[in-house]
Design an enzyme around this catalytic site. Structure first.
Site, PDB file in Angstrom:
ATOM      1  N   HIS A 106     -73.008 -12.272  25.083  1.00 19.57           N
ATOM      2  CA  HIS A 106     -72.671 -13.242  26.122  1.00 19.57           C
ATOM      3  C   HIS A 106     -71.156 -13.489  26.182  1.00 19.57           C
ATOM      4  O   HIS A 106     -70.724 -14.643  26.185  1.00 19.57           O
ATOM      5  CB  HIS A 106     -73.408 -14.562  25.872  1.00 19.57           C
ATOM      6  CG  HIS A 106     -74.884 -14.511  26.144  1.00 19.57           C
ATOM      7  ND1 HIS A 106     -75.732 -15.550  25.857  1.00 19.57           N
ATOM      8  CD2 HIS A 106     -75.659 -13.546  26.705  1.00 19.57           C
ATOM      9  CE1 HIS A 106     -76.971 -15.224  26.205  1.00 19.57           C
ATOM     10  NE2 HIS A 106     -76.957 -14.015  26.718  1.00 19.57           N
ATOM     11  N   ALA A 145     -74.117   1.207  34.761  1.00 21.33           N
ATOM     12  CA  ALA A 145     -75.067   1.687  35.772  1.00 21.33           C
ATOM     13  C   ALA A 145     -74.901   0.834  37.012  1.00 21.33           C
ATOM     14  O   ALA A 145     -74.359  -0.283  36.927  1.00 21.33           O
ATOM     15  CB  ALA A 145     -76.504   1.548  35.262  1.00 21.33           C
ATOM     16  N   HIS A 204     -78.930 -18.560  29.446  1.00 23.39           N
ATOM     17  CA  HIS A 204     -78.405 -17.204  29.265  1.00 23.39           C
ATOM     18  C   HIS A 204     -77.481 -16.969  30.455  1.00 23.39           C
ATOM     19  O   HIS A 204     -77.520 -17.683  31.440  1.00 23.39           O
ATOM     20  CB  HIS A 204     -79.544 -16.199  29.225  1.00 23.39           C
ATOM     21  CG  HIS A 204     -80.413 -16.344  28.010  1.00 23.39           C
ATOM     22  ND1 HIS A 204     -80.840 -15.293  27.256  1.00 23.39           N
ATOM     23  CD2 HIS A 204     -80.936 -17.448  27.438  1.00 23.39           C
ATOM     24  CE1 HIS A 204     -81.586 -15.726  26.254  1.00 23.39           C
ATOM     25  NE2 HIS A 204     -81.669 -17.037  26.346  1.00 23.39           N
TER      26      HIS A 204
HETATM   27  P1  FAD Z   1     -71.834  -6.413  34.419  1.00 21.94           P
HETATM   28  O1  FAD Z   1     -73.173  -6.701  34.968  1.00 21.94           O
HETATM   29  O2  FAD Z   1     -71.742  -5.777  33.090  1.00 21.94           O
HETATM   30  O3  FAD Z   1     -71.092  -5.507  35.499  1.00 21.94           O
HETATM   31  C1  FAD Z   1     -69.903  -4.801  35.232  1.00 21.94           C
HETATM   32  C2  FAD Z   1     -70.002  -3.452  35.912  1.00 21.94           C
HETATM   33  O4  FAD Z   1     -68.707  -2.874  35.969  1.00 21.94           O
HETATM   34  C3  FAD Z   1     -70.896  -2.470  35.167  1.00 21.94           C
HETATM   35  O5  FAD Z   1     -71.804  -1.892  36.059  1.00 21.94           O
HETATM   36  C4  FAD Z   1     -69.908  -1.442  34.615  1.00 21.94           C
HETATM   37  O6  FAD Z   1     -70.444  -0.151  34.475  1.00 21.94           O
HETATM   38  C5  FAD Z   1     -68.805  -1.501  35.652  1.00 21.94           C
HETATM   39  N1  FAD Z   1     -67.489  -1.064  35.162  1.00 21.94           N
HETATM   40  C6  FAD Z   1     -66.867  -1.444  34.022  1.00 21.94           C
HETATM   41  N2  FAD Z   1     -65.646  -0.869  33.952  1.00 21.94           N
HETATM   42  C7  FAD Z   1     -65.497  -0.127  35.063  1.00 21.94           C
HETATM   43  C8  FAD Z   1     -64.446   0.705  35.556  1.00 21.94           C
HETATM   44  N3  FAD Z   1     -63.286   0.857  34.891  1.00 21.94           N
HETATM   45  N4  FAD Z   1     -64.642   1.334  36.736  1.00 21.94           N
HETATM   46  C9  FAD Z   1     -65.807   1.178  37.443  1.00 21.94           C
HETATM   47  N5  FAD Z   1     -66.828   0.402  37.006  1.00 21.94           N
HETATM   48  C10 FAD Z   1     -66.669  -0.243  35.833  1.00 21.94           C
HETATM   49  N6  FAD Z   1     -78.296 -12.696  30.271  1.00 21.94           N
HETATM   50  C11 FAD Z   1     -79.377 -13.394  30.680  1.00 21.94           C
HETATM   51  O7  FAD Z   1     -79.237 -14.290  31.503  1.00 21.94           O
HETATM   52  N7  FAD Z   1     -80.619 -13.158  30.176  1.00 21.94           N
HETATM   53  C12 FAD Z   1     -80.829 -12.190  29.236  1.00 21.94           C
HETATM   54  O8  FAD Z   1     -81.965 -11.985  28.804  1.00 21.94           O
HETATM   55  C13 FAD Z   1     -79.724 -11.450  28.789  1.00 21.94           C
HETATM   56  N8  FAD Z   1     -79.890 -10.505  27.860  1.00 21.94           N
HETATM   57  C14 FAD Z   1     -78.867  -9.664  27.585  1.00 21.94           C
HETATM   58  C15 FAD Z   1     -79.113  -8.570  26.773  1.00 21.94           C
HETATM   59  C16 FAD Z   1     -78.133  -7.620  26.570  1.00 21.94           C
HETATM   60  C17 FAD Z   1     -78.415  -6.426  25.712  1.00 21.94           C
HETATM   61  C18 FAD Z   1     -76.854  -7.795  27.159  1.00 21.94           C
HETATM   62  C19 FAD Z   1     -75.775  -6.773  26.952  1.00 21.94           C
HETATM   63  C20 FAD Z   1     -76.590  -8.911  27.939  1.00 21.94           C
HETATM   64  C21 FAD Z   1     -77.584  -9.848  28.171  1.00 21.94           C
HETATM   65  N9  FAD Z   1     -77.391 -10.939  29.007  1.00 21.94           N
HETATM   66  C22 FAD Z   1     -78.457 -11.703  29.371  1.00 21.94           C
HETATM   67  C23 FAD Z   1     -76.068 -11.221  29.603  1.00 21.94           C
HETATM   68  C24 FAD Z   1     -75.949 -10.884  31.107  1.00 21.94           C
HETATM   69  O9  FAD Z   1     -76.769  -9.803  31.443  1.00 21.94           O
HETATM   70  C25 FAD Z   1     -74.486 -10.595  31.453  1.00 21.94           C
HETATM   71  O10 FAD Z   1     -73.703 -11.690  31.063  1.00 21.94           O
HETATM   72  C26 FAD Z   1     -74.250 -10.347  32.931  1.00 21.94           C
HETATM   73  O11 FAD Z   1     -75.129  -9.378  33.424  1.00 21.94           O
HETATM   74  C27 FAD Z   1     -72.807  -9.920  33.151  1.00 21.94           C
HETATM   75  O12 FAD Z   1     -72.558  -9.673  34.518  1.00 21.94           O
HETATM   76  P2  FAD Z   1     -71.128  -9.173  35.002  1.00 21.94           P
HETATM   77  O13 FAD Z   1     -71.178  -9.055  36.473  1.00 21.94           O
HETATM   78  O14 FAD Z   1     -70.080 -10.032  34.400  1.00 21.94           O
HETATM   79  O15 FAD Z   1     -70.920  -7.739  34.338  1.00 21.94           O
END
Ligand code: FAD
Length: 568
Positions: free
Chosen positions: A505, A85, A548
């Site tokens: 994580h 999303a 986290h």
């Molecule tokens: P993301 O935020 O996942 O962003 C990646 C984005 O890329 C997504 O929007 C995805 O749709 C998009 N994407 C992927 N592939 C493609 C593609 N091929 N083309 C276009 N778009 C694509 N952390 C905390 O600090 N506190 C918490 O309470 C916590 N609880 C959690 C609970 C759950 C259920 C989960 C799953 C994680 C939790 N985490 C928590 C961990 C934390 O939320 C994540 O580590 C962090 O949000 C990751 O950020 P990111 O930018 O690496 O990836």
């Protein structure tokens, strides 16, 4: 036709991607495009509800990645959730806002990431944060508290507590119980200042006034969406990076498949920035020809940049829980966490540490051999020794213990903070929509089980300590008939391995480290061997953190934006 060209294309409009998009588009002459596979969840109640953790699981905004069968954990697959999303995983996560122990971030610099240390990251945690700490008197009785010195008040991301907070003095009883434990766990007013040990209540990413979730899109995108130089393509899948002619590995765009099924190439004149998450960004590198030639050639992909450690070093934690009957009925959200050090968790911490230290060379050899020596045992052993020092010399938390009362149940969740096992993620097909082969190798190394078992015993001790002992009834999970009060590690093992889940994580699959020791990106987060491709998401975090992930992901992305702007 005249295809538009953007200065920067950001792949993934998630937690990190929207931070970088926001900061780069502050300069109105810079054209930024975000490509996001998911849609808008602005009005999705499964996202906005501050009491709705888990409601989005299994819906179309959850990637619900499946791991390969876990060899050391019952031989079945695990689900690793991630948000699909605008806002990414910040739209489905638990909203917990907890950073890291200062020494853990300093360890990034110890392995050769000059400039990446706690002191330099703190301004970026603060820059992103809008702590709503002016007045929590409406939460009197809840136990919430904080130290303003540690927080930012002018950033985009709202952090605080919500009115759903349990407000009946349970926090204080739990504190007394921790002080009455055989080895007390001290009260810590605010764990976000770099010292995490203790019992505390943690803040969350919520809009306190509206009582809704604060996610990356609400913080970093929607208030800025009128910027004419900030573009977002929703429901668009990035397939791979495209290359400029020539040998110097310069990206000139991204191949995407649009919502209507059309595949096209969109051009970037300056950089392509990957922010697709730790389980997707390495796969995108491989699909683009950056990685281990042995992996790429299996799927007919030409190697543009030979970088075998792409997708290695995958680290996650293992989440589990015990449950008890409650003698009262609880309604509301509780944010109680304890972070014990090794000496608070293990009664014989010195002996545990000495035994673990002797095992590190064998652990490192096992990790290296499991990935065909793509990562070198000597390097892994050095990382493990750094981790050992963090646990036994810097006294970082070795476990996280959460208490979550709900109705007539006192639920707990726990995990070992810094597992040693390391796995990997690699493409399993040239099809860009296929899920990669994700193999975290949960429980490959036995200390990881030992930490899980000891955290479970610690929770039993907590429920045997007053005043909690009098407030709780029987242990319902696992229950003493399933795991006896005197069970050894092997006695606990079946319960643990049959009940754990991913802690969601995952990190380090495009690790920021010197190339010689297995890094994929340098300290400017640029992919080795390329001239203009960066990774800015959880993939680059080299070692697991005890908080986290999201606060650290936000901070890293804030710092990445300043690096890209040439300010660092
Ligand atoms: P993301 O935020 O996942 O962003 C990646 C984005 O890329 C997504 O929007 C995805 O749709 C998009 N994407 C992927 N592939 C493609 C593609 N091929 N083309 C276009 N778009 C694509 N952390 C905390 O600090 N506190 C918490 O309470 C916590 N609880 C959690 C609970 C759950 C259920 C989960 C799953 C994680 C939790 N985490 C928590 C961990 C934390 O939320 C994540 O580590 C962090 O949000 C990751 O950020 P990111 O930018 O690496 O990836």
């Amino acid at each position: 036709g005249a295809e538009p060209t953007y200065d920067y294309i950001i792949v993934g409009g998630g937690t990190s991607g929207l931070v970088v998009a926001n900061r780069l588009s502050e300069d109105r002459n810079t054209n930024v495009l975000v490509i996001e596979a998911g849609g808008s969840v602005y009005n999705n109640p499964n996202v906005t509800d501050t009491t709705g953790y888990g409601k989005a699981f299994g819906t179309d905004i959850d990637w619900a990645y499946q791991t390969v069968d876990q060899e050391y954990a019952g031989n079945y697959s695990q689900t690793v959730r991630a948000g699909k999303a605008l806002g990414g995983t910040s739209t489905i996560n638990g909203m917990v806002y907890l950073r890291a122990q200062n020494a853990q971030i300093d360890a990034w610099e110890t392995v050769g990431n000059e400039g990446w240390n706690w002191k330099n990251l703190i301004p970026y945690y603060r820059k992103g944060e809008q702590f709503q700490g002016d007045d929590f008197s409406w939460l009197e009785g809840s136990g919430v508290a904080y130290d303003p010195a540690y927080h930012g008040f002018d950033g985009p991301l709202k952090v605080g507590w919500s009115e759903s907070q349990l407000n009946d003095g349970l926090a204080q009883k739990l504190n007394t119980t921790y002080q009455n434990m055989p080895v007390p766990v001290p009260y810590n007013i605010d764990p976000n200042g770099g010292q995490m040990i203790g019992y505390t209540l943690y803040p969350k990413t919520v809009d306190s006034k509206l009582n809704i979730r604060e996610d990356a899109a609400r913080a970093y995108y929607y208030p800025y969406k009128s910027r004419t130089n900030l573009h977002v393509w929703l429901n668009t899948n990035a397939n791979k990076i495209t290359w400029k002619a020539g040998d110097d590995a310069t990206a000139d765009g991204v191949e995407v498949t649009l919502a209507n099924g059309t595949t096209t190439v969109v051009k970037a004149s300056r950089e392509v920035i990957l922010a697709a998450g730790a389980l997707k960004s390495p796969a995108l590198l491989e699909l683009s020809g950056i990685g281990n030639p042995d992996v790429l050639s299996k799927y007919g992909i030409d190697t543009k940049v030979n970088l075998p450690t792409v997708g290695e070093n995958l680290q996650d934690q293992m989440n589990n829980g015990l449950a008890y009957d409650a003698k009262s009925n609880y309604s509301g959200v509780a944010d109680y966490v304890a972070y014990p050090s090794a000496s608070q968790l293990f009664s014989n911490a010195t002996a545990v540490g000495a035994k673990l230290l002797r095992k590190l060379p064998a652990y490192a050899a096992q990790v290296a051999s499991a990935n065909g020596n793509v990562t070198k045992a000597a390097d892994i052993e050095r990382f493990f020794k750094i981790q050992w020092d963090l646990i036994f010399k810097s006294h970082i938390p070795v476990a996280e213990i959460l208490l979550e009362p709900s109705g007539t149940t006192l639920d707990t969740e726990y995990w070992g903070s810094v597992p040693f096992s390391r796995g990997n993620v690699h493409i399993s097909s040239a099809d860009p929509t296929a899920t990669a082969a994700i193999d975290p190798k949960y429980f490959m190394l036995d200390f990881d089980l030992q930490a899980q078992v000891q955290a479970a015993r610690f929770i039993r001790q907590l429920f045997n300590t007053e005043p909690f002992a009098a407030m709780a009834g029987a242990e319902t999970k696992p229950g003493l008939s399933t795991v006896s009060a005197t069970a050894d590690d092997q006695g606990w093992s079946p319960f643990i391995k049959n009940n754990f889940r991913s802690n969601f994580h995952p990190i380090s699959t495009a690790a920021m480290m010197p190339k010689e020791i297995g890094g994929v990106v340098d300290t400017s987060l640029k992919v080795y061997g390329t001239s203009n491709i960066r990774v800015v998401d959880a993939s680059v975090i080299p070692f697991q953190v005890c908080g986290h992930l999201q606060s650290t992901v936000y901070a890293v992305a804030e710092r990445a934006a300043d690096i890209i702007k040439g300010r660092i």
